[in-house]
Design a protein around this motif. Structure first.
Motif, short mmCIF file in Angstrom:
data_model
loop_
_atom_site.label_atom_id
_atom_site.label_comp_id
_atom_site.label_asym_id
_atom_site.label_seq_id
_atom_site.Cartn_x
_atom_site.Cartn_y
_atom_site.Cartn_z
N ASN A 1 8.53 35.65 -9.10
CA ASN A 1 7.87 36.00 -10.35
C ASN A 1 8.44 35.23 -11.53
OD1 ASN A 1 10.31 37.52 -10.17
ND2 ASN A 1 9.58 38.95 -11.73
N VAL A 2 9.64 34.65 -11.35
CA VAL A 2 10.27 33.81 -12.37
C VAL A 2 10.91 32.62 -11.67
CG1 VAL A 2 11.95 33.68 -14.24
CG2 VAL A 2 10.79 35.85 -13.79
N VAL A 3 10.74 31.44 -12.22
CA VAL A 3 11.40 30.24 -11.70
C VAL A 3 12.11 29.55 -12.86
CG1 VAL A 3 11.12 28.03 -10.52
CG2 VAL A 3 9.62 29.96 -9.92
N THR A 4 13.41 29.34 -12.69
CA THR A 4 14.22 28.67 -13.71
C THR A 4 14.69 27.33 -13.18
OG1 THR A 4 14.98 30.75 -14.68
CG2 THR A 4 16.33 28.81 -15.08
N PHE A 5 14.37 26.27 -13.92
CA PHE A 5 14.77 24.91 -13.56
C PHE A 5 15.94 24.50 -14.45
CE2 PHE A 5 10.33 25.11 -12.31
CZ PHE A 5 10.33 24.46 -11.08
N HIS A 6 16.92 23.82 -13.85
CA HIS A 6 18.11 23.47 -14.61
C HIS A 6 18.39 21.97 -14.45
CE1 HIS A 6 22.46 24.49 -15.89
NE2 HIS A 6 21.65 24.63 -16.93
N TYR A 7 19.62 21.62 -14.06
CA TYR A 7 19.99 20.22 -13.98
C TYR A 7 19.31 19.53 -12.80
CZ TYR A 7 23.61 20.73 -17.52
OH TYR A 7 24.26 20.94 -18.70
N LEU A 8 18.33 18.69 -13.12
CA LEU A 8 17.69 17.80 -12.17
C LEU A 8 17.48 16.48 -12.88
CD1 LEU A 8 14.93 20.08 -10.61
CD2 LEU A 8 16.75 18.99 -9.33
N GLN A 9 17.62 15.38 -12.15
CA GLN A 9 17.36 14.08 -12.76
C GLN A 9 15.91 14.03 -13.22
OE1 GLN A 9 19.79 11.99 -13.10
NE2 GLN A 9 18.90 10.04 -13.66
N PRO A 10 15.64 13.75 -14.51
CA PRO A 10 14.25 13.74 -14.97
C PRO A 10 13.42 12.69 -14.23
CG PRO A 10 15.78 13.73 -16.83
CD PRO A 10 16.59 13.47 -15.60
N ASP A 11 12.29 13.11 -13.71
CA ASP A 11 11.38 12.22 -13.00
C ASP A 11 9.97 12.75 -13.25
OD1 ASP A 11 9.64 11.21 -10.84
OD2 ASP A 11 11.49 10.29 -10.07
N VAL A 12 9.20 12.05 -14.05
CA VAL A 12 7.90 12.55 -14.48
C VAL A 12 6.94 12.74 -13.31
CG1 VAL A 12 5.83 12.00 -15.82
CG2 VAL A 12 8.09 11.67 -16.83
N ASP A 13 6.91 11.79 -12.40
CA ASP A 13 5.98 11.89 -11.27
C ASP A 13 6.31 13.09 -10.40
OD1 ASP A 13 3.89 10.97 -9.48
OD2 ASP A 13 5.51 10.45 -8.11
N PRO B 1 0.27 35.24 -8.32
CA PRO B 1 0.17 34.83 -9.72
C PRO B 1 1.16 33.71 -10.04
CG PRO B 1 1.46 36.83 -9.57
CD PRO B 1 0.97 36.55 -8.18
N LYS B 2 0.85 32.96 -11.08
CA LYS B 2 1.76 31.90 -11.50
C LYS B 2 3.05 32.54 -12.03
CE LYS B 2 2.37 28.27 -14.98
NZ LYS B 2 1.81 27.67 -16.22
N PRO B 3 4.22 32.09 -11.59
CA PRO B 3 5.46 32.68 -12.09
C PRO B 3 5.74 32.29 -13.54
CG PRO B 3 5.92 30.82 -10.64
CD PRO B 3 4.44 31.06 -10.57
N VAL B 4 6.57 33.08 -14.18
CA VAL B 4 7.10 32.72 -15.50
C VAL B 4 8.00 31.50 -15.29
CG1 VAL B 4 8.57 33.44 -17.41
CG2 VAL B 4 7.01 35.08 -16.34
N LEU B 5 7.83 30.49 -16.12
CA LEU B 5 8.56 29.23 -15.96
C LEU B 5 9.56 29.03 -17.09
CD1 LEU B 5 5.70 26.81 -14.84
CD2 LEU B 5 7.20 28.23 -13.42
N ILE B 6 10.82 28.87 -16.72
CA ILE B 6 11.91 28.63 -17.67
C ILE B 6 12.52 27.28 -17.33
CG2 ILE B 6 14.18 29.44 -18.48
CD1 ILE B 6 13.28 32.29 -17.63
N ALA B 7 12.83 26.47 -18.35
CA ALA B 7 13.42 25.16 -18.10
C ALA B 7 14.51 24.85 -19.10
CB ALA B 7 12.35 24.06 -18.12
N ASP B 8 15.56 24.23 -18.60
CA ASP B 8 16.68 23.78 -19.41
C ASP B 8 17.09 22.41 -18.88
OD1 ASP B 8 18.78 23.71 -21.20
OD2 ASP B 8 20.01 25.20 -20.19
N ALA B 9 17.91 21.73 -19.63
CA ALA B 9 18.55 20.49 -19.19
C ALA B 9 17.53 19.46 -18.68
CB ALA B 9 19.61 20.80 -18.14
N GLY B 10 17.84 18.81 -17.55
CA GLY B 10 17.05 17.68 -17.09
C GLY B 10 15.59 18.00 -16.82
N PHE B 11 15.31 19.18 -16.28
CA PHE B 11 13.92 19.49 -15.98
C PHE B 11 13.12 19.73 -17.26
CE2 PHE B 11 10.27 21.52 -14.01
CZ PHE B 11 10.14 20.79 -12.84
#
Length: 294
Positions: free
Chosen positions: A90-102, A116-126
């Motif tokens: 229900n929630v997905v948190t993205f953190h340190y990942l090397q940025p890659d647009v594709d 249902p689409k999860p709540v999306l949280i992002a920090d850092a590289g993502f």
């Protein structure tokens, strides 16, 4: 259930996934011990500490080793496109990942197909990748510091390295940077901007600021930005609104820092150990305030 996605700064750390537990000084995932210092392990430890008070189940983590080359991150991106469609987060948190647009776009496509689409949280590289792809608006919460906010606010910068000088980090310009980020559609639905003063904002403007308690000794302690993202993730996963979670997480993080009685030797784990106490205090205060308004 909450999923946390990120990297460990160890080159040969394998791609692992599963529920995570915290025992003393380390996280345990698929029989592997992961020290808690900063970065995604600190975020996960904070999530667990906050979640225990809230009655949340253990978070599910997707982790891989990456020392900045992007090799591990690309393996994890590929793994996510194959395994997220089978999940029920229900929630997905993205953190340190090397940025890659594709790769970011491939993962986002999968997330948007989830029902249902999860709540999306992002920090850092993502979070960087989300902005670079022009898809920031697909997210519910970004948790930048003021320097990262400057990149979000620079509509021309294709990468954080190219944030223009006149727009670079100046804490007293945070409100203007927030406005600029939304004007150019480079911010999530809600922002939690971390700094000496924390700002919670949306496209409508600044919703609230949090600047107490002030604990000067916390400034050199690495990982306090990671812990606040972990706390807000746990709160959102408990069912609280994104906006209310952001405000409460900022307060809990500061109070946990105060309770840690920090010195130059303080580590982020010392603060994480104080999160349950800070959570209980702030939740009680919130309940009393709500009762008084009735």
């Amino acid at each position: 259930m909450l999923a946390v996605i990120g990297t460990v700064p160890v080159e040969d750390f394998p791609l692992v996934s599963g529920e995570v537990r915290l025992e003393k000084d380390a996280l345990f995932l698929q029989g592997r011990s992961i020290p808690v210092n900063r970065g995604t392990p600190a975020l996960l430890a904070a999530t667990i500490a906050a979640g225990e008070v809230l009655g949340n189940p253990p978070p599910f983590a997707f982790l891989v080793g990456d020392i900045g080359t992007g090799k591990g991150s690309r393996r994890l991106y590929d793994h996510l496109t194959k395994h997220l469609p089978k999940a029920a987060f229900n929630v997905v948190t993205f953190h340190y990942l090397q940025p890659d647009v594709d790769w970011h776009n491939r993962v986002l496509f999968v997330l948007e197909e989830m029902k249902p689409k999860p709540v999306l949280i992002a920090d850092a590289g993502f979070m960087y990748a989300a902005k670079m792809s022009g898809q920031a608006g697909a997210y519910d919460l970004f948790t930048p510091d003021a320097g990262e906010l400057a990149f979000l606010a620079d509509e021309e910068a294709p990468h954080p390295f190219y944030t223009r000088g006149f727009i670079l980090h100046e804490e007293n310009r945070v409100p203007g940077l927030i406005t600029r980020a939304y004007e150019h559609d480079n911010a999530a639905r809600c922002l939690l901007v971390k700094g000496r003063r924390d700002y919670i904002a949306s496209r409508e403007g600044i919703l609230e600021t949090v600047d107490e308690p002030v604990v000067e000794a916390l400034e050199p302690v690495g990982g306090t930005g990671d812990t606040v993202t972990g706390i807000v993730s746990a709160l959102v996963a408990s069912g609280m609104s994104v906006e209310d979670s952001a405000v409460l997480a900022a307060k809990v993080n500061r109070l946990a820092g105060l309770y840690a009685n920090p010195t130059p030797a303080t580590q982020v784990l010392d603060i994480i150990r104080q999160i349950p106490k800070a959570m209980e205090v702030m939740l009680t205060a919130t309940e009393k305030s709500a009762h008084a308004l009735r």
